[in-house]
Design a protein around this motif. Structure first.
Motif, PDB file in Angstrom:
ATOM      1  N   PHE A  54     -20.992-121.577  -9.022  1.00 55.24           N
ATOM      2  CA  PHE A  54     -20.784-119.973  -8.518  1.00 55.24           C
ATOM      3  C   PHE A  54     -20.154-120.258  -7.291  1.00 55.24           C
ATOM      4  O   PHE A  54     -20.490-121.214  -6.327  1.00 55.24           O
ATOM      5  N   TYR A  55     -19.326-119.300  -6.770  1.00 52.25           N
ATOM      6  CA  TYR A  55     -18.487-119.282  -5.444  1.00 52.25           C
ATOM      7  C   TYR A  55     -19.197-119.496  -4.385  1.00 52.25           C
ATOM      8  O   TYR A  55     -18.705-120.312  -3.281  1.00 52.25           O
ATOM      9  N   ARG A  56     -20.472-118.962  -4.250  1.00 49.65           N
ATOM     10  CA  ARG A  56     -21.267-119.063  -2.968  1.00 49.65           C
ATOM     11  C   ARG A  56     -22.147-120.287  -2.907  1.00 49.65           C
ATOM     12  O   ARG A  56     -22.759-120.633  -2.053  1.00 49.65           O
ATOM     13  N   GLY A  57     -22.285-120.910  -4.123  1.00 47.53           N
ATOM     14  CA  GLY A  57     -23.303-121.646  -4.092  1.00 47.53           C
ATOM     15  C   GLY A  57     -22.808-123.234  -4.424  1.00 47.53           C
ATOM     16  O   GLY A  57     -21.751-123.435  -4.722  1.00 47.53           O
ATOM     17  N   TYR A  58     -23.844-124.250  -4.724  1.00 50.55           N
ATOM     18  CA  TYR A  58     -23.805-125.575  -5.173  1.00 50.55           C
ATOM     19  C   TYR A  58     -23.424-125.452  -6.720  1.00 50.55           C
ATOM     20  O   TYR A  58     -23.991-124.730  -7.348  1.00 50.55           O
ATOM     21  N   PRO A  59     -22.655-126.454  -7.334  1.00 48.50           N
ATOM     22  CA  PRO A  59     -22.613-126.839  -8.812  1.00 48.50           C
ATOM     23  C   PRO A  59     -23.914-126.963  -9.276  1.00 48.50           C
ATOM     24  O   PRO A  59     -24.883-127.525  -8.382  1.00 48.50           O
ATOM     25  N   ASP A  60     -24.238-126.654 -10.556  1.00 53.90           N
ATOM     26  CA  ASP A  60     -25.517-127.015 -11.056  1.00 53.90           C
ATOM     27  C   ASP A  60     -25.042-127.756 -12.288  1.00 53.90           C
ATOM     28  O   ASP A  60     -24.183-127.458 -13.017  1.00 53.90           O
ATOM     29  N   TYR A  61     -25.742-128.864 -12.653  1.00 53.59           N
ATOM     30  CA  TYR A  61     -25.405-129.847 -13.635  1.00 53.59           C
ATOM     31  C   TYR A  61     -26.390-130.076 -14.640  1.00 53.59           C
ATOM     32  O   TYR A  61     -27.483-130.155 -14.372  1.00 53.59           O
ATOM     33  N   ASN A  62     -26.157-130.302 -16.016  1.00 55.10           N
ATOM     34  CA  ASN A  62     -26.930-130.814 -16.954  1.00 55.10           C
ATOM     35  C   ASN A  62     -27.633-132.054 -16.494  1.00 55.10           C
ATOM     36  O   ASN A  62     -26.697-133.211 -16.166  1.00 55.10           O
TER      37      ASN A  62
END
Lengths: 119, 112
Positions: A54-62
């Motif tokens: 998300f452009y405002r946040g951190y990446p989220d991963y499996n």
């Protein structure tokens, strides 16, 4: 309407890094409501969510891939990218990029990009 | 990692109604997370068919409907048509793995 298109090498050697880019048209990766995901599909594992950004946040991963995955945004090119390091034959799959308009589901998908891991 | 279990195949004659089940557990479907359904035709990307358990995107016929009860969800296809022959996947969220989306194992629908 929003369209997504994956691009990148179709063949990667074992132990190297898989790199793919998703180009977004008709929309913006800086949308305040949209998440941008990578999903892969193989006969062995079926559909597998890799992660999102998300452009405002951190990446989220499996969690099962977290140690090898990096997802990033390039707002100047309206693209987001996937890097998967130390690949093996088990990473051979069709890789899709997709829009996640609410965090919970995927409403727009790219056509998919087949990546084969082989020497 | 948890998975959502679907029957490998279901079949029906044109005009009939078929139901596809999707079984999860208390960390995903049973934890009150919504379920989505996707249709995948051969050689194409999955297409969103049902979202938030029972809502249809614009353009999806009302022959397709979704529901959920406990740790299971269902997709019903009424008035089965030849073009409905495809693989269908359910999808939800797993609260036991932070931020992890889960997909079902897939069900091939055959129109007899």
């Amino acid at each position: 309407q929003v369209q997504l298109r994956e691009s990148g090498p179709g063949l990667v050697k074992p132990s190297e890094t898989l790199s793919l880019t998703c180009t977004v048209s008709g929309g913006s990766v800086t949308s305040p409501t949209d998440y941008w995901s990578w999903i892969r599909q193989s006969p062995e594992k079926g559909l597998e969510w890799i992660g999102n950004i998300f452009y405002r946040g951190y990446p989220d991963y499996n969690p099962s891939l977290k140690s090898r995955v990096t997802i990033s945004l390039d707002t100047s090119k309206n693209q987001f990218s996937l890097k998967l390091k130390s690949v093996t034959a088990a990473d051979t799959a069709v890789y899709y990029c997709a829009r996640d308009p609410t965090f919970w589901y995927f409403d727009i998908w790219g056509r998919g990009s087949l990546v084969t891991v082989s020497s | 990692q948890s998975v959502l279990t679907q029957p490998p195949s279901v079949s029906g004659a044109p005009g009939q109604r078929v139901i596809i089940s999707c079984t999860g557990n208390s960390s995903n479907v049973g934890a009150d997370f919504d379920v989505q359904w996707y249709q995948q035709l051969p050689g194409t990307a999955p297409k969103l068919l049902i979202y938030e358990t029972d809502s249809r995107p614009s353009g999806v016929p009302d022959r397709f409907s979704g529901s959920k009860s406990g740790t299971s969800a269902s997709l019903a296809i009424s008035g089965l048509q030849a073009e409905d022959e495809a693989v269908y996947y359910c999808q939800s969220y797993d609260g036991s793995f932070s931020g992890s989306r889960l997909f079902g194992t897939g069900t091939k629908v055959t129109v007899l």
